[in-house]
Design a protein around this motif. Sequence first.
Motif, PDB file in Angstrom:
ATOM      1  N   ASN A   1     -26.498  21.893   1.470  1.00  0.00           N
ATOM      2  CA  ASN A   1     -25.614  21.127   0.604  1.00  0.00           C
ATOM      3  C   ASN A   1     -25.481  21.882  -0.709  1.00  0.00           C
ATOM      4  O   ASN A   1     -26.492  22.128  -1.386  1.00  0.00           O
ATOM      5  CB  ASN A   1     -26.200  19.740   0.323  1.00  0.00           C
ATOM      6  CG  ASN A   1     -26.112  18.865   1.546  1.00  0.00           C
ATOM      7  OD1 ASN A   1     -25.034  18.489   1.982  1.00  0.00           O
ATOM      8  ND2 ASN A   1     -27.268  18.568   2.128  1.00  0.00           N
ATOM      9  N   LEU A   2     -24.254  22.288  -1.047  1.00  0.00           N
ATOM     10  CA  LEU A   2     -24.070  23.068  -2.279  1.00  0.00           C
ATOM     11  C   LEU A   2     -22.708  22.761  -2.889  1.00  0.00           C
ATOM     12  O   LEU A   2     -21.784  22.366  -2.175  1.00  0.00           O
ATOM     13  CB  LEU A   2     -24.112  24.567  -1.959  1.00  0.00           C
ATOM     14  CG  LEU A   2     -25.457  25.240  -1.722  1.00  0.00           C
ATOM     15  CD1 LEU A   2     -25.227  26.664  -1.246  1.00  0.00           C
ATOM     16  CD2 LEU A   2     -26.307  25.237  -2.988  1.00  0.00           C
ATOM     17  N   THR A   3     -22.601  22.964  -4.197  1.00  0.00           N
ATOM     18  CA  THR A   3     -21.291  22.862  -4.844  1.00  0.00           C
ATOM     19  C   THR A   3     -21.093  24.082  -5.724  1.00  0.00           C
ATOM     20  O   THR A   3     -21.982  24.435  -6.506  1.00  0.00           O
ATOM     21  CB  THR A   3     -21.197  21.590  -5.709  1.00  0.00           C
ATOM     22  OG1 THR A   3     -21.435  20.479  -4.853  1.00  0.00           O
ATOM     23  CG2 THR A   3     -19.819  21.453  -6.343  1.00  0.00           C
ATOM     24  N   PHE A   4     -19.953  24.740  -5.552  1.00  0.00           N
ATOM     25  CA  PHE A   4     -19.605  25.862  -6.430  1.00  0.00           C
ATOM     26  C   PHE A   4     -18.425  25.402  -7.281  1.00  0.00           C
ATOM     27  O   PHE A   4     -17.340  25.154  -6.752  1.00  0.00           O
ATOM     28  CB  PHE A   4     -19.212  27.095  -5.611  1.00  0.00           C
ATOM     29  CG  PHE A   4     -20.308  27.606  -4.720  1.00  0.00           C
ATOM     30  CD1 PHE A   4     -21.338  28.377  -5.242  1.00  0.00           C
ATOM     31  CD2 PHE A   4     -20.301  27.324  -3.359  1.00  0.00           C
ATOM     32  CE1 PHE A   4     -22.351  28.863  -4.410  1.00  0.00           C
ATOM     33  CE2 PHE A   4     -21.307  27.811  -2.528  1.00  0.00           C
ATOM     34  CZ  PHE A   4     -22.341  28.574  -3.055  1.00  0.00           C
ATOM     35  N   GLU A   5     -18.669  25.266  -8.588  1.00  0.00           N
ATOM     36  CA  GLU A   5     -17.589  24.780  -9.449  1.00  0.00           C
ATOM     37  C   GLU A   5     -16.745  25.920  -9.963  1.00  0.00           C
ATOM     38  O   GLU A   5     -17.243  27.028 -10.178  1.00  0.00           O
ATOM     39  CB  GLU A   5     -18.192  24.016 -10.638  1.00  0.00           C
ATOM     40  CG  GLU A   5     -18.665  22.638 -10.263  1.00  0.00           C
ATOM     41  CD  GLU A   5     -19.405  21.980 -11.403  1.00  0.00           C
ATOM     42  OE1 GLU A   5     -18.996  22.160 -12.565  1.00  0.00           O
ATOM     43  OE2 GLU A   5     -20.411  21.308 -11.112  1.00  0.00           O
TER      44      GLU A   5
ATOM     45  N   ILE B   1     -29.331  30.009  -6.777  1.00  0.00           N
ATOM     46  CA  ILE B   1     -29.538  29.253  -5.532  1.00  0.00           C
ATOM     47  C   ILE B   1     -30.592  30.010  -4.729  1.00  0.00           C
ATOM     48  O   ILE B   1     -30.424  31.206  -4.458  1.00  0.00           O
ATOM     49  CB  ILE B   1     -28.225  29.146  -4.736  1.00  0.00           C
ATOM     50  CG1 ILE B   1     -27.210  28.315  -5.522  1.00  0.00           C
ATOM     51  CG2 ILE B   1     -28.458  28.537  -3.355  1.00  0.00           C
ATOM     52  CD1 ILE B   1     -25.788  28.473  -5.049  1.00  0.00           C
ATOM     53  N   VAL B   2     -31.664  29.328  -4.375  1.00  0.00           N
ATOM     54  CA  VAL B   2     -32.758  30.015  -3.687  1.00  0.00           C
ATOM     55  C   VAL B   2     -32.779  29.599  -2.221  1.00  0.00           C
ATOM     56  O   VAL B   2     -32.942  28.426  -1.901  1.00  0.00           O
ATOM     57  CB  VAL B   2     -34.113  29.673  -4.340  1.00  0.00           C
ATOM     58  CG1 VAL B   2     -35.191  30.613  -3.819  1.00  0.00           C
ATOM     59  CG2 VAL B   2     -34.021  29.759  -5.844  1.00  0.00           C
TER      60      VAL B   2
ATOM     61  N   GLU C   1     -19.557  20.174   6.849  1.00  0.00           N
ATOM     62  CA  GLU C   1     -18.216  20.310   6.276  1.00  0.00           C
ATOM     63  C   GLU C   1     -18.213  21.275   5.118  1.00  0.00           C
ATOM     64  O   GLU C   1     -19.105  21.249   4.281  1.00  0.00           O
ATOM     65  CB  GLU C   1     -17.766  18.946   5.759  1.00  0.00           C
ATOM     66  CG  GLU C   1     -16.688  18.326   6.594  1.00  0.00           C
ATOM     67  CD  GLU C   1     -16.290  16.968   6.016  1.00  0.00           C
ATOM     68  OE1 GLU C   1     -15.328  16.412   6.516  1.00  0.00           O
ATOM     69  OE2 GLU C   1     -16.935  16.495   5.060  1.00  0.00           O
ATOM     70  N   ILE C   2     -17.194  22.123   5.071  1.00  0.00           N
ATOM     71  CA  ILE C   2     -16.991  22.951   3.883  1.00  0.00           C
ATOM     72  C   ILE C   2     -15.619  22.570   3.346  1.00  0.00           C
ATOM     73  O   ILE C   2     -14.640  22.585   4.102  1.00  0.00           O
ATOM     74  CB  ILE C   2     -17.032  24.450   4.216  1.00  0.00           C
ATOM     75  CG1 ILE C   2     -18.378  24.824   4.836  1.00  0.00           C
ATOM     76  CG2 ILE C   2     -16.758  25.286   2.962  1.00  0.00           C
ATOM     77  CD1 ILE C   2     -18.507  26.278   5.236  1.00  0.00           C
ATOM     78  N   LYS C   3     -15.558  22.193   2.087  1.00  0.00           N
ATOM     79  CA  LYS C   3     -14.271  21.786   1.514  1.00  0.00           C
ATOM     80  C   LYS C   3     -13.935  22.622   0.298  1.00  0.00           C
ATOM     81  O   LYS C   3     -14.805  22.908  -0.534  1.00  0.00           O
ATOM     82  CB  LYS C   3     -14.290  20.305   1.146  1.00  0.00           C
ATOM     83  CG  LYS C   3     -14.210  19.421   2.377  1.00  0.00           C
ATOM     84  CD  LYS C   3     -14.020  17.983   2.003  1.00  0.00           C
ATOM     85  CE  LYS C   3     -13.704  17.196   3.266  1.00  0.00           C
ATOM     86  NZ  LYS C   3     -13.662  15.762   2.992  1.00  0.00           N
TER      87      LYS C   3
ATOM     88  N   ALA D   1     -13.480  22.738  -6.946  1.00  0.00           N
ATOM     89  CA  ALA D   1     -14.807  23.135  -6.457  1.00  0.00           C
ATOM     90  C   ALA D   1     -14.813  23.418  -4.951  1.00  0.00           C
ATOM     91  O   ALA D   1     -13.973  22.933  -4.210  1.00  0.00           O
ATOM     92  CB  ALA D   1     -15.805  22.019  -6.758  1.00  0.00           C
ATOM     93  N   ILE D   2     -15.813  24.198  -4.563  1.00  0.00           N
ATOM     94  CA  ILE D   2     -16.083  24.411  -3.145  1.00  0.00           C
ATOM     95  C   ILE D   2     -17.353  23.621  -2.838  1.00  0.00           C
ATOM     96  O   ILE D   2     -18.356  23.785  -3.538  1.00  0.00           O
ATOM     97  CB  ILE D   2     -16.358  25.898  -2.842  1.00  0.00           C
ATOM     98  CG1 ILE D   2     -15.185  26.776  -3.289  1.00  0.00           C
ATOM     99  CG2 ILE D   2     -16.649  26.125  -1.351  1.00  0.00           C
ATOM    100  CD1 ILE D   2     -15.506  28.248  -3.305  1.00  0.00           C
ATOM    101  N   THR D   3     -17.291  22.786  -1.820  1.00  0.00           N
ATOM    102  CA  THR D   3     -18.503  22.015  -1.508  1.00  0.00           C
ATOM    103  C   THR D   3     -18.935  22.219  -0.065  1.00  0.00           C
ATOM    104  O   THR D   3     -18.106  22.288   0.843  1.00  0.00           O
ATOM    105  CB  THR D   3     -18.264  20.500  -1.712  1.00  0.00           C
ATOM    106  OG1 THR D   3     -17.075  20.152  -1.006  1.00  0.00           O
ATOM    107  CG2 THR D   3     -18.109  20.139  -3.167  1.00  0.00           C
TER     108      THR D   3
END
Length: 565
Positions: A349-353, A532-533, A385-387, A328-330
């Motif tokens: 704050n977001l998560t892309f799986e 995502i809005v 942070e972007i991971k 994932a990208i968080t």
Amino acid sequence: MNIYKKQFYVKNKLNFCFTIISCVLMTAINVASAFILKLIMDVATSGSLKDMKRLFLYSMVYLIVLIAVMFIKRRYYNNFIKKAMVQFKEFAFSKLLDKSINSFDKEVTGRYISIFTNDMASIETGYVEANLKITVQIMSFLCGLAAMAYFNLILTLAVLAASFLPILVSVIFGKSLEEKVRLVSAKNEGFVSMVKDLLTGFSVVKSFRAEKEIFNLYQKENAQIENAKNGKRKTGDFITLLSASSSFLVELTTFLLGAYLAIQNIITAGTVIAFIQLLNLVLGPVEALGPMLTERKAAVSLINKIETATTAAEKKEVSEEKTDFSHAITLHDVSFGYEKEQSILKSVNLTFEKGKSYVIVGASGSGKSTLVNLLLGYHNNFDGEIKIDGIDLMTLPTSSLYNMFSVIQQNVFLFDSTIQDNITMFKTFEKADVTQAMEKSGLTKLAAEKGVNYKCGENGSFLSGGEKQRISIARSLLRKTPVLIMDEATSALDLKTARLVEEEINKLKDITRIVISHRMDEGNLRLYDRIIVLNNGIVAEEGEFDRLIENKGYFYSLFQVTKSA
Ligand SMILES: Nc1ncnc2c1ncn2[C@@H]1O[C@H](COP(=O)(O)OP(=O)(O)OP(=O)(O)O)[C@@H](O)[C@H]1O
Ligand SMILES: [Mg+2]
């Protein structure tokens, strides 16, 4: 020697050695000519027929050696310069290509254009050629003086003493010439940037009847560059004037003293002639060296400028190269603004799986493009942070990001080449892969009609907006990266084609899709796993279509407004 200057010499040593050898021989020939002239004069005044035979023999040898050396010089000198410039320009351009998007965008492209045209020409004459010429001049000066000392020491000392005057002139005024050369380079940058900009916007200028205003802008910049060049020429001429007059004084001193010594029978008339000949060898460098050294210094500062412009101050990369994406990208509390104190994204704050598809919606200017640009590493001054799979994005090599993400930007750029080249980006791919990418992006009909070798024109000007977009979609699909980012990639397509392309993209297996869309079309939005809005840089809502509608929040109102429009 720094790595940039080394480029002139690596793999160019043979040419360099022969060039130097020919320059040494050329100087020796010039000195020899003084001896021959002395011999001619002495034979004419007090020689015999036997001496004449010797003179003839010497002259023939002189001529043969001269022609031979000229041939060597012609070949190796020119080859040396050619290779030096090819290597230097290639090196600078490859360094430029190594820059990250982040460090490139901030600069004006006009600067680079100016570097690769105007500055390179100045470096060729002011540095590469000048180095050789300066070497020749120094050798010529020293050998000339040595030969003079061989003939008569007093006269030599007099020449040496008088030569200080022209040297002084170039030392004193050299600095101001150097500044003028730098000014010309800086003004040229501005000029090139402006002309490029005005020509790119040609149709806008015409349709808004802004010719007069644009001409005024051109006039201003044009006057500035020509004034700078004029200033450089004037300073150059002033230095030439001063050194020419001081050289004349040196010549006068030599003539008067030489004539006096000849009248006193201390030296022969032949020696005076030899001195006159040698004076050229000594005075030439005295006059030329100053401007040459100044020009060389200016060229060195251009080389340094190229070094600064093409070497990126890159972020510290500590992680290893990463090619696949497995989890994932968080984004954790990510805030960002282009200027200090300004915030475009606020605590995102977001998560892309992996394998899921996301669509980002929101009003114009809400920060959608900025958000995806952060993922692509375009900006490195954000908070939070972007991971990616737990690895901090800031520590990843930029090349890893480009390997993982492929992006279809809001502004499509096409090269002035064929459709095929624009899809493959000049690389070689399996034909079946290219065909498949074209099918998925709705290009099959276009390719059948125009052929894949159809020229797209400058930035795709021979194609429609939608066709350009589809080519850029095919370009990204062909790369088969684990993550696909699309920023309004279908905005120029009609509803039907857009839906078809997006359906195709949503069918892709194992690919994570992050899509920015303006289109509040229910069918389209339902294609995605999550919506995502964004509202003013804040993630206002996130979820599936039905749930967001039920919520009756910001998304609902946005949807109602666009639906009724
Ligand atoms: N390079 C930049 N320098 C300074 N400000 C910028 C830059 N790029 C964008 N902005 C500003 O940041 C804000 C967000 O821009 P962004 O491009 O992310 O919006 P967007 O949601 O993609 O809008 P749109 O739907 O119109 O494409 C805008 O106010 C814009 O003016
Ligand atoms: Mg945008």
